[in-house]
Design a protein around this motif. Sequence first.
Motif, PDB file in Angstrom:
ATOM      1  N   ALA A   1      -3.118  11.315  -8.046  1.00 30.75           N
ATOM      2  CA  ALA A   1      -2.650  12.447  -8.843  1.00 30.75           C
ATOM      3  C   ALA A   1      -3.854  13.323  -9.186  1.00 30.75           C
ATOM      4  O   ALA A   1      -5.006  12.873  -9.117  1.00 30.75           O
ATOM      5  CB  ALA A   1      -1.968  11.951 -10.112  1.00 30.75           C
ATOM      6  N   VAL A   2      -3.582  14.557  -9.561  1.00 28.88           N
ATOM      7  CA  VAL A   2      -4.654  15.480  -9.940  1.00 28.88           C
ATOM      8  C   VAL A   2      -5.484  14.845 -11.054  1.00 28.88           C
ATOM      9  O   VAL A   2      -4.942  14.300 -12.018  1.00 28.88           O
ATOM     10  CB  VAL A   2      -4.075  16.840 -10.392  1.00 28.88           C
ATOM     11  N   GLY A   3      -6.797  14.873 -10.879  1.00 24.82           N
ATOM     12  CA  GLY A   3      -7.716  14.288 -11.847  1.00 24.82           C
ATOM     13  C   GLY A   3      -8.179  12.888 -11.500  1.00 24.82           C
ATOM     14  O   GLY A   3      -9.165  12.404 -12.061  1.00 24.82           O
ATOM     15  N   ASP A   4      -7.480  12.216 -10.593  1.00 30.78           N
ATOM     16  CA  ASP A   4      -7.872  10.859 -10.202  1.00 30.78           C
ATOM     17  C   ASP A   4      -9.161  10.879  -9.395  1.00 30.78           C
ATOM     18  O   ASP A   4      -9.396  11.771  -8.581  1.00 30.78           O
ATOM     19  CB  ASP A   4      -6.790  10.195  -9.342  1.00 30.78           C
ATOM     20  N   VAL A   5      -9.977   9.856  -9.602  1.00 26.70           N
ATOM     21  CA  VAL A   5     -11.170   9.629  -8.780  1.00 26.70           C
ATOM     22  C   VAL A   5     -10.747   8.707  -7.648  1.00 26.70           C
ATOM     23  O   VAL A   5     -10.106   7.669  -7.882  1.00 26.70           O
ATOM     24  CB  VAL A   5     -12.309   8.999  -9.612  1.00 26.70           C
ATOM     25  N   VAL A   6     -11.077   9.110  -6.399  1.00 27.46           N
ATOM     26  CA  VAL A   6     -10.601   8.374  -5.233  1.00 27.46           C
ATOM     27  C   VAL A   6     -11.748   8.058  -4.279  1.00 27.46           C
ATOM     28  O   VAL A   6     -12.771   8.746  -4.262  1.00 27.46           O
ATOM     29  CB  VAL A   6      -9.513   9.174  -4.473  1.00 27.46           C
ATOM     30  N   LEU A   7     -11.559   7.006  -3.496  1.00 26.41           N
ATOM     31  CA  LEU A   7     -12.480   6.632  -2.429  1.00 26.41           C
ATOM     32  C   LEU A   7     -11.959   7.237  -1.139  1.00 26.41           C
ATOM     33  O   LEU A   7     -10.786   7.059  -0.794  1.00 26.41           O
ATOM     34  CB  LEU A   7     -12.562   5.111  -2.293  1.00 26.41           C
ATOM     35  N   LEU A   8     -12.828   7.974  -0.438  1.00 21.43           N
ATOM     36  CA  LEU A   8     -12.440   8.669   0.786  1.00 21.43           C
ATOM     37  C   LEU A   8     -13.102   8.062   2.010  1.00 21.43           C
ATOM     38  O   LEU A   8     -14.252   7.628   1.942  1.00 21.43           O
ATOM     39  CB  LEU A   8     -12.847  10.140   0.710  1.00 21.43           C
ATOM     40  N   ALA A   9     -12.382   8.063   3.108  1.00 21.42           N
ATOM     41  CA  ALA A   9     -12.952   7.743   4.422  1.00 21.42           C
ATOM     42  C   ALA A   9     -12.959   9.041   5.211  1.00 21.42           C
ATOM     43  O   ALA A   9     -11.905   9.666   5.392  1.00 21.42           O
ATOM     44  CB  ALA A   9     -12.124   6.693   5.147  1.00 21.42           C
ATOM     45  N   LEU A  10     -14.147   9.461   5.659  1.00 20.84           N
ATOM     46  CA  LEU A  10     -14.298  10.693   6.422  1.00 20.84           C
ATOM     47  C   LEU A  10     -14.610  10.337   7.864  1.00 20.84           C
ATOM     48  O   LEU A  10     -15.606   9.667   8.139  1.00 20.84           O
ATOM     49  CB  LEU A  10     -15.416  11.556   5.831  1.00 20.84           C
ATOM     50  N   VAL A  11     -13.746  10.756   8.773  1.00 14.03           N
ATOM     51  CA  VAL A  11     -13.915  10.470  10.193  1.00 14.03           C
ATOM     52  C   VAL A  11     -14.398  11.755  10.858  1.00 14.03           C
ATOM     53  O   VAL A  11     -13.760  12.794  10.733  1.00 14.03           O
ATOM     54  CB  VAL A  11     -12.587  10.004  10.826  1.00 14.03           C
ATOM     55  N   ASN A  12     -15.534  11.678  11.574  1.00 19.56           N
ATOM     56  CA  ASN A  12     -16.115  12.903  12.147  1.00 19.56           C
ATOM     57  C   ASN A  12     -15.229  13.552  13.191  1.00 19.56           C
ATOM     58  O   ASN A  12     -15.340  14.748  13.432  1.00 19.56           O
ATOM     59  CB  ASN A  12     -17.501  12.633  12.721  1.00 19.56           C
ATOM     60  N   THR A  13     -14.351  12.810  13.816  1.00 25.00           N
ATOM     61  CA  THR A  13     -13.507  13.374  14.871  1.00 25.00           C
ATOM     62  C   THR A  13     -12.075  13.616  14.416  1.00 25.00           C
ATOM     63  O   THR A  13     -11.208  13.854  15.243  1.00 25.00           O
ATOM     64  CB  THR A  13     -13.478  12.442  16.094  1.00 25.00           C
ATOM     65  N   GLY A  14     -11.833  13.524  13.131  1.00 28.66           N
ATOM     66  CA  GLY A  14     -10.442  13.671  12.713  1.00 28.66           C
ATOM     67  C   GLY A  14     -10.271  13.820  11.218  1.00 28.66           C
ATOM     68  O   GLY A  14     -11.109  14.411  10.545  1.00 28.66           O
ATOM     69  N   PRO A  15      -9.204  13.250  10.714  1.00 26.44           N
ATOM     70  CA  PRO A  15      -8.822  13.496   9.336  1.00 26.44           C
ATOM     71  C   PRO A  15      -9.659  12.734   8.312  1.00 26.44           C
ATOM     72  O   PRO A  15     -10.467  11.887   8.655  1.00 26.44           O
ATOM     73  CB  PRO A  15      -7.371  13.007   9.303  1.00 26.44           C
ATOM     74  N   VAL A  16      -9.417  13.077   7.075  1.00 27.10           N
ATOM     75  CA  VAL A  16      -9.998  12.382   5.918  1.00 27.10           C
ATOM     76  C   VAL A  16      -8.860  11.604   5.268  1.00 27.10           C
ATOM     77  O   VAL A  16      -7.731  12.087   5.183  1.00 27.10           O
ATOM     78  CB  VAL A  16     -10.597  13.408   4.928  1.00 27.10           C
ATOM     79  N   TYR A  17      -9.153  10.398   4.814  1.00 21.25           N
ATOM     80  CA  TYR A  17      -8.149   9.554   4.205  1.00 21.25           C
ATOM     81  C   TYR A  17      -8.550   9.155   2.795  1.00 21.25           C
ATOM     82  O   TYR A  17      -9.717   8.873   2.538  1.00 21.25           O
ATOM     83  CB  TYR A  17      -7.941   8.261   5.006  1.00 21.25           C
ATOM     84  N   VAL A  18      -7.562   9.099   1.888  1.00 28.38           N
ATOM     85  CA  VAL A  18      -7.759   8.498   0.577  1.00 28.38           C
ATOM     86  C   VAL A  18      -7.501   7.013   0.751  1.00 28.38           C
ATOM     87  O   VAL A  18      -6.383   6.606   1.098  1.00 28.38           O
ATOM     88  CB  VAL A  18      -6.785   9.092  -0.476  1.00 28.38           C
ATOM     89  N   LEU A  19      -8.543   6.212   0.548  1.00 24.30           N
ATOM     90  CA  LEU A  19      -8.403   4.758   0.724  1.00 24.30           C
ATOM     91  C   LEU A  19      -7.912   4.069  -0.540  1.00 24.30           C
ATOM     92  O   LEU A  19      -7.196   3.079  -0.476  1.00 24.30           O
ATOM     93  CB  LEU A  19      -9.745   4.148   1.137  1.00 24.30           C
ATOM     94  N   ALA A  20      -8.343   4.590  -1.707  1.00 18.67           N
ATOM     95  CA  ALA A  20      -7.980   3.928  -2.957  1.00 18.67           C
ATOM     96  C   ALA A  20      -8.163   4.890  -4.112  1.00 18.67           C
ATOM     97  O   ALA A  20      -9.003   5.789  -4.071  1.00 18.67           O
ATOM     98  CB  ALA A  20      -8.853   2.702  -3.173  1.00 18.67           C
ATOM     99  N   VAL A  21      -7.373   4.673  -5.152  1.00 21.85           N
ATOM    100  CA  VAL A  21      -7.574   5.334  -6.421  1.00 21.85           C
ATOM    101  C   VAL A  21      -8.472   4.410  -7.228  1.00 21.85           C
ATOM    102  O   VAL A  21      -8.192   3.218  -7.369  1.00 21.85           O
ATOM    103  CB  VAL A  21      -6.234   5.572  -7.153  1.00 21.85           C
ATOM    104  N   LEU A  22      -9.571   4.947  -7.708  1.00 18.07           N
ATOM    105  CA  LEU A  22     -10.558   4.112  -8.415  1.00 18.07           C
ATOM    106  C   LEU A  22     -10.331   4.124  -9.918  1.00 18.07           C
ATOM    107  O   LEU A  22      -9.723   4.975 -10.466  1.00 18.07           O
ATOM    108  CB  LEU A  22     -11.973   4.598  -8.099  1.00 18.07           C
TER     109      LEU A  22
END
Length: 72
Positions: A51-72
């Motif tokens: 949700a807006v304001g949440d701190v999240v862990l991201l996985a950034l893939v150089n050849t594609g999308p970005v993913y939210v892995l977890a809400v911290l």
Amino acid sequence: MRHAARVRAPQREISQDVGTVVRVEGRAFVTRTDTGEYQANRATSCLLEPAVGDVVLLALVNTGPVYVLAVL
């Protein structure tokens, strides 16, 4: 003797970053990190809906999308 050239697939490089969700656009989460803003998809393994304001862990893939892995 002939040698066939091998075609190498581009190598994926994955990095992680921590960001804050600044807005939601449909099914995408716009996150802000120290390196910029990213439009991220929620990973299947992410247990909580970000949700807006949440701190999240991201996985950034150089050849594609970005993913939210977890809400911290």
